[in-house]
Motif scaffolding. Structure first.
Motif, mmCIF file in Angstrom:
data_model
loop_
_atom_site.group_PDB
_atom_site.id
_atom_site.type_symbol
_atom_site.label_atom_id
_atom_site.label_comp_id
_atom_site.label_asym_id
_atom_site.label_seq_id
_atom_site.Cartn_x
_atom_site.Cartn_y
_atom_site.Cartn_z
ATOM 1 N N HIS A 31 -8.868 4.190 -2.089
ATOM 2 C CA HIS A 31 -8.416 2.773 -2.026
ATOM 3 C C HIS A 31 -7.498 2.271 -0.812
ATOM 4 O O HIS A 31 -7.353 1.424 -0.233
ATOM 5 C CB HIS A 31 -8.318 2.228 -3.366
ATOM 6 N N VAL A 32 -6.304 3.072 -1.112
ATOM 7 C CA VAL A 32 -5.182 3.195 -0.066
ATOM 8 C C VAL A 32 -5.567 3.008 1.295
ATOM 9 O O VAL A 32 -5.299 2.222 2.111
ATOM 10 C CB VAL A 32 -4.140 3.754 -0.501
ATOM 11 N N LYS A 33 -6.282 4.317 1.626
ATOM 12 C CA LYS A 33 -6.913 4.321 3.023
ATOM 13 C C LYS A 33 -7.727 3.178 3.564
ATOM 14 O O LYS A 33 -7.737 2.948 4.488
ATOM 15 C CB LYS A 33 -7.538 5.835 2.936
ATOM 16 N N GLU A 36 0.839 4.138 -3.027
ATOM 17 C CA GLU A 36 0.339 5.611 -2.438
ATOM 18 C C GLU A 36 1.601 6.237 -3.114
ATOM 19 O O GLU A 36 1.507 7.300 -3.777
ATOM 20 C CB GLU A 36 0.338 5.756 -1.136
ATOM 21 N N ASP A 91 -7.503 10.084 -7.289
ATOM 22 C CA ASP A 91 -8.102 10.425 -5.958
ATOM 23 C C ASP A 91 -8.869 9.182 -5.559
ATOM 24 O O ASP A 91 -8.821 8.655 -4.123
ATOM 25 C CB ASP A 91 -9.624 11.403 -6.119
ATOM 26 N N LEU A 115 -7.438 6.104 -6.269
ATOM 27 C CA LEU A 115 -6.430 5.454 -5.571
ATOM 28 C C LEU A 115 -6.265 5.579 -4.169
ATOM 29 O O LEU A 115 -5.791 4.844 -3.231
ATOM 30 C CB LEU A 115 -5.333 5.328 -6.577
ATOM 31 N N GLY A 116 -6.119 7.055 -4.033
ATOM 32 C CA GLY A 116 -5.862 7.505 -2.561
ATOM 33 C C GLY A 116 -6.766 7.059 -1.603
ATOM 34 O O GLY A 116 -6.438 6.598 -0.525
ATOM 35 N N ALA A 139 1.162 6.311 -6.882
ATOM 36 C CA ALA A 139 0.143 7.482 -7.236
ATOM 37 C C ALA A 139 0.559 8.860 -7.395
ATOM 38 O O ALA A 139 0.149 9.720 -8.031
ATOM 39 C CB ALA A 139 -1.034 6.856 -6.448
ATOM 40 N N GLY A 140 1.397 9.153 -6.394
ATOM 41 C CA GLY A 140 1.946 10.391 -6.092
ATOM 42 C C GLY A 140 2.855 10.822 -7.199
ATOM 43 O O GLY A 140 2.618 11.873 -7.703
ATOM 44 N N ARG A 189 -5.640 0.294 4.408
ATOM 45 C CA ARG A 189 -4.923 0.249 5.717
ATOM 46 C C ARG A 189 -6.043 0.183 6.745
ATOM 47 O O ARG A 189 -5.778 -0.423 7.888
ATOM 48 C CB ARG A 189 -4.301 1.661 5.658
ATOM 49 N N LEU A 212 0.659 -1.306 -0.131
ATOM 50 C CA LEU A 212 -0.131 0.060 -0.176
ATOM 51 C C LEU A 212 0.793 1.332 -0.020
ATOM 52 O O LEU A 212 0.474 2.329 -0.536
ATOM 53 C CB LEU A 212 -1.112 -0.074 1.311
ATOM 54 N N ASP A 213 2.034 1.128 0.487
ATOM 55 C CA ASP A 213 2.926 2.319 0.384
ATOM 56 C C ASP A 213 3.224 2.811 -0.648
ATOM 57 O O ASP A 213 3.483 3.656 -1.190
ATOM 58 C CB ASP A 213 4.058 2.163 1.779
#
Length: 295
Positions: free
Chosen positions: A232-234, A170, A227, A229-230, A173-174, A237, A166-167
């Protein structure tokens, strides 16, 4: 914070009683649902119900194989003689010989199969011994508890791997967001070059060109995908921190992550952004593969 559990593990528990010794083995592998299979000696059918009930209290998913082996102590149940069979054999011997069988002949007749029963009958009758069944049930409980500890140890390893994925997602994605910011300029430059090649007489006015460039840039806009993707990462976690059962939700989340990465690649107007999207897909595949091991 919850505890994440895997679906792979092994446990073995043994014990000694006055009537003999026993050993429980429990192993678990991945499964879409909870499937428990129990192997047990004849007469111990009640233990199958106990084991399945205990497994249902401890686990949500996984294919479990639970086996019991019992070794009866020598002379634990004494000796059972089938007097009817022995009498029939002795009568047959008397008729054949014309006189009463001698003690030595009777001893020989007792060696025939079925005349004398020892441990076999005792093993079948073990279910009638409440203390013995209670000891075996307690042993099964301990084996399943140890199996659960092994699955939680696997879960701790999976927690580290999945969190790392996940890191990476992220971070990629950035990077994709940084590259996406250059897309409008790249699209405008590409259209300008095409226009110069195709409209050398300058018949297309600047206003129409600007409108076409804006439309193309809008079609290539990947901010919504980034957005999501961000988000989904949250969610990923949160699922990991909540603990098991989470495997099915993580599997669905991996599908959603992959969907956004695919769309990002299809909208890309540059090789760099496409490569970033492909890298995302690679990490998401790893995330999906590991999430399949989570209970």
């Amino acid at each position: 914070m919850g505890i994440l559990s895997g679906m792979t593990g092994f446990a073995r528990v043994t014990g000694e009683e006055s009537w003999g010794s026993w050993a429980w083995e429990a192993k678990s592998v991945n499964g879409r649902s909870l499937d428990v299979r129990v192997n047990y000696p004849p007469g111990c059918e009640a233990l199958e119900r106990d084991v399945k009930a205990m497994a249902g209290e401890r686990f949500n998913r996984g294919s479990l194989q639970v086996s019991l082996r019992v070794d009866m102590a020598a002379g634990a149940g004494g000796v059972t003689i089938d007097h009817a069979l022995l009498g029939a054999l002795a009568e047959a011997a008397r008729k054949a010989a014309g006189f009463e069988p001698t003690p030595e002949a009777i001893a020989t007749l007792m060696t025939f199969k079925g005349v004398v029963e020892t441990s076999g009958a005792t093993l079948r009758d073990l279910a009638a011994n409440e203390a013995a069944m209670a000891a075996l049930s307690a042993g099964a409980r301990l084996a399943l508890d140890q199996l659960g500890e092994g699955r939680r140890a696997e879960g701790a390893s999976l927690m580290g791997l999945l969190s790392g994925h996940l890191d990476q997602i992220e971070a990629l994605a950035g990077e994709a967001a940084r590259l996406a910011a250059t897309q409008p300029g790249l699209i405008k430059a590409k259209l300008q070059k095409q226009l110069e090649e195709l409209d050398q007489e300058g018949r297309v006015d600047a206003e129409r060109f600007a409108a076409e460039a804006a439309l193309s840039a809008a079609r290539a806009d990947v901010r919504e995908e980034l957005d999501r993707l961000g988000a989904h990462v949250k969610s990923g976690r949160d699922l990991l921190n909540a603990g098991s059962p989470a495997g099915r939700k993580l599997d669905f989340l991996a599908q959603e992550l992959n969907r956004e990465a695919n769309t990002l690649c299809s909208k890309s107007a540059s090789l760099d952004l496409t490569n970033a999207g492909l890298s995302l897909k690679g990490v998401i595949d790893q995330f999906k593969e590991q999430s399949a091991n989570v209970e």
